[in-house]
Enzyme design. Structure first.
Site, PDB file in Angstrom:
ATOM      1  CB  SER A  98      -0.936   0.014   1.221  1.00 15.45           C
ATOM      2  OG  SER A  98      -0.190   0.089   2.423  1.00 15.45           O
TER       3      SER A  98
ATOM      4  CE  LYS B   4      -3.126   1.923   4.975  1.00 14.47           C
ATOM      5  NZ  LYS B   4      -2.769   1.335   3.666  1.00 14.47           N
TER       6      LYS B   4
END
Length: 816
Positions: A660, A703
């Site tokens: 990611s 996030k």
């Protein structure tokens, strides 16, 4: 909702709300009970098939995540299924009169075993009273005396015959300590030895002959005495048998009549009656005198109890008072708890056992119904899994100890007769258990042919939302909680979508929703409310976060204090804010992670420092190789990649895995190549393929919130935000404070579909696209990258040429 890559998302795209007005109810009090699991049709169909198909091997393994309602559904479903079926048979163990080491199993109709046991106990107790009374009766005593008197009379008559014959021959019969002796007589007196020697020789011979003849007759008589005694004892035993048989015939005949519809019981009673007659001594205890020692009394009592133990009925499984087939949930599936066990007890300092100490296992209790086990627990106990498989495969239950099963114990013990096994076994476990067993145990697929796979998420449809509301109402009734208004239900639906990490789906984690409901019930009571409202649900959510967020708060504090360096303003070359997710137990949070890159002349290597020191996982290394491939194909198709770059997660002291961060790593590498600074007010997450497309990642909500928390603590400037993959927009279910900041223009969320869009947002420069000649515009970022790579390639060729010329000069000098 439409959006364009690179443009900030509106606040409405960050959270999908559940409108309370869509519900027809005002509170959950009006909702009906819901016994199903919403959205689990696939698993329900599999369990239906497993329970309805009556073929060997069609047991079921229920797999899925913990908290998905598997246990609850299986329990409710099997109870309903079992209620439609007849109760299975009772099972008992009885004494084996042919081989005591192998107790016999009796199959009785449901609910009969306890009554049968009590009837046998009463019959034995009656026998312990009736038999001694019969043996003490005048009639028995008279018959016994008649037999013994007959023996005595016969013996005396035969002795009298010998005595008369001796008298005729003037021989005296004398009893001595050594036995019977024959002595000659004369004038009614025993002839002395000296006088006997003076008798004529012929007379002496005749006397000796008479004595020898009488001695022979006496010897024959003495040899016949044991035979006559045996005959006497045989007659006495026959008398005892007749009396004992007559004494027990009454109560046992009554039992035979009562249980005549059960042939195995009648057969056992007949064998039992014959054994009582053969072992009538068990019922004839010696009288206890005042001077009898306590130990002797204990032995006598043990002898009396032995009759009860010998003829008792050991009930293994009793179905009395129960309707339908059994459903057994075994929480401790050890070998003995599954298969059964044989217990021991101390008797006179020795450990002994009997068929009365045979104990049923879970398989016995569930026989004829359903056994539900936790796969992880079964696999954790030694030999439990092997014992379970053996029982299912052989379709019989053979009770043995764990030591006997693995060959560690060689002592003689009982070997109870095996019991036929017919049931469905339901294993509940996680997917890893199912696939590991399927891969490494050849017998697993043979015995568990059905897999019921519970979904982790279900579509957020109107039907599933309504079902979830009814399920919550059912939990409220079962646990006597406060009811909720529809706004509170809507908030729980939204939290379920957030827990699923998808605004178009709902999590099947029923445990998580139920725990929130219970805590909301508490807060409603704490706040003096009769109904649970949306504020109570939110308070429960906030409370859960606060309890679990100590480590998150500590990390954020260290970032604010600049112990961990994360910049949220300004611009830097070769530095970008990546985003990572940390999970501790059931709590997940996001945090910004500084990623840096350096570039120099080299041979095309991109060094992943995390991998070099064994901190990078395989997925992270894969991401680095992919972005290397993108660099080569996107910027320098017709020349070698002549750079050496290094990438690192700064101040990272643990393992790094996942791809990611590859979008961020690509951007920071491009910044270092073009020598263009990146805005530190932005953070980026996303994986990149070899064509530069930005792909979806996990944990997008956490996030975004992790970077937002740092920005908010430092003060929102209006130019801060996060770049996310466009494919993750449907997963957004952000916190309310983030939504408010976006709505007021203080924070931004940018969806991107290509790394070029990321670079434009991070640097403020256009990325640029190749023209017809294959060149990027001069003012574009991509042009700067290409120019830098071309310059590095030229330097590399120059160095290579200079090295070659130096070698040629050296060779020429040697020649001259």
């Amino acid at each position: 909702m439409g959006f364009k890559s690179g443009n900030p998302l509106p606040a409405q795209a960050l959270y999908r709300r559940c409108d309370p007005e869509q519900f027809a109810f005002k509170t959950t009090q009006s909702l009906e009970k819901f016994s199903k699991i919403p959205g689990q049709d696939r698993a329900v169909e599999a369990i239906h098939l497993a329970t309805e198909i009556d073929i060997e091997g069609y047991n079921v393994f229920v797999l899925g995540r913990p908290g998905s309602g598997r246990h609850t559904f299986v329990r409710e479903f099997l109870k309903g299924k079992a209620a439609e079926q007849p109760a299975p048979s009772d099972w008992c163990y009885v004494y084996n009169f042919d081989d005591p080491r192998q107790p016999l199993a009796l199959k009785l109709p449901a609910g009969v075993s306890k009554e049968f046991r009590v009837d046998i106990e009463h019959a034995i107790q009656d026998a312990q009273t009736v038999i001694p009374a019969a043996f003490e009766s005048e009639d028995f005593q008279a018959q016994q005396e008649a037999i013994t008197d007959e023996f005595k009379d016969r013996q005396e008559k035969e002795f009298q015959v010998i005595g008369k014959e001796a008298q005729k021959r003037s021989i005296s019969v004398i009893q001595t300590p050594a036995g019977i002796a024959f002595l000659p007589m004369q004038d009614n007196e025993v002839i002395k030895s000296d006088d006997f020697d003076k008798l004529p020789e012929d007379q002496q011979k005749q006397i000796r002959k008479d004595i020898d003849d009488l001695t022979a007759r006496l010897q024959r008589l003495m040899r016949s005495i044991p035979k006559h005694a045996r005959e006497m004892r045989r007659k006495i035993r026959q008398l005892e048998h007749d009396v004992a048989s007559l004494a027990v015939t009454g109560p046992l005949d009554e039992l035979k009549t009562k249980y005549q519809h059960i042939p195995v019981v009648v057969e056992h009673l007949e064998r039992m009656q014959a054994d009582i007659v053969e072992n009538v001594g068990l019922f004839l205890g010696a009288a206890e005198g005042a001077g009898v020692p306590a130990q002797v009394k204990q032995v006598m009592h043990s002898r009396e109890d032995s009759a009860l133990r010998r003829y008792a009925i050991s009930v293994l499984v009793d179905r009395s008072g129960r309707e339908g087939a059994p459903v057994v949930f075994e929480d401790k599936p050890s070998f003995s708890e599954l298969i059964g066990k044989i217990e021991y007890e101390a008797e006179f300092g020795t450990m002994v056992t009997s068929f009365n100490l045979i104990r049923a296992g879970a398989l016995h209790k569930a026989n004829g119904g359903y056994l539900v086990l936790d796969a992880a627990k079964v696999l954790a106990y030694p030999q439990a899994w092997e014992g379970l498989k053996r029982a299912i495969k052989s379709a019989e239950l053979r009770i043995r100890s764990l030591g006997d099963d693995i060959g560690f114990v060689s002592t003689v013990s009982l070997e109870p007769q095996p019991i036929p096994l017919e049931l469905k076994v339901v294993l509940i476990g996680e997917r890893i258990h199912y696939y590991l067993l399927d891969r490494y145990d050849p017998e697993f697929s043979e015995l568990f042919k059905i897999a019921a796979d519970f979904e982790d998420q279900v579509p957020r449809s109107e039907e599933n939302v309504e079902h979830r509301a009814r399920l919550l109402a059912t939990v409220i009734r079962q646990e006597n909680l406060r009811h909720m208004d529809r706004a509170a239900v809507a908030r729980l639906i939204e939290e379920s979508a957030r827990h699923a990490g998808d605004n178009e789906r709902l999590s099947t984690d029923i445990r998580q929703a139920s725990d929130l409901l219970r805590e909301a019930h508490y807060w409603a009571g704490h706040n003096g409310k009769e109904l649970i409202g949306v504020s109570d649900v939110q308070q429960a959510i906030d409370s859960q976060v606060r309890r679990a967020s100590r480590y998150m708060d500590q990390m954020q504090t260290e970032i604010i204090r600049d112990t961990l360096v994360v910049e949220t303003s300004g611009a830097r070359i070769g530095q970008v804010n990546g985003l990572a997710v940390t999970q501790l137990g059931g709590f997940m949070f996001g945090r910004p992670q500084r990623i840096t890159a350096t570039v120099s002349l080299g041979s095309g290597d991109v060094v992943d420092i995390e991998r070099e020191v064994d901190l990078g996982g395989p997925l992270h290394s894969k991401g680095i190789l992919i972005l290397t491939g993108f660099l080569k194909s996107h910027y320098v198709k017709d020349q070698p990649l002549s750079m050496s770059a290094s990438l690192v997660f700064e101040q990272s002291y643990g393992g790094v895995d996942g791809d990611s961060a590859s979008a961020g790593e690509m951007c920071v590498l491009a910044s270092a190549l073009a020598e263009v600074p990146i805005k530190q007010s932005l953070a980026v997450t996303g994986s990149v393929d070899q064509y530069g497309r930005v792909q979806a990642i996990g944990g997008v909500n956490h996030k975004i919130e992790g970077f937002f928390d740092i920005c908010e603590k430092r003060g929102l400037s209006g130019d801060q935000g996060v770049l996310i993959p466009a494919a993750n927009v449907k997963h957004l279910m952000l916190r309310e404070d983030v939504i408010e900041a976006v709505d007021s223009g203080k924070f931004h969320v940018y969806p991107v579909d290509h790394v070029d869009r990321c670079l434009e947002l991070l640097t403020g420069l256009p990325s640029g696209e190749r023209d017809a000649d294959g060149q990027f515009p001069e003012d574009s970022l991509n042009h700067k990258i290409c120019a830098r790579l071309t310059g590095l390639a030229e330097k590399r060729r120059a160095f290579a040429g200079a090295g070659l010329k130096q070698v040629d000069d050296t060779d020429a000098g040697k020649t001259s």
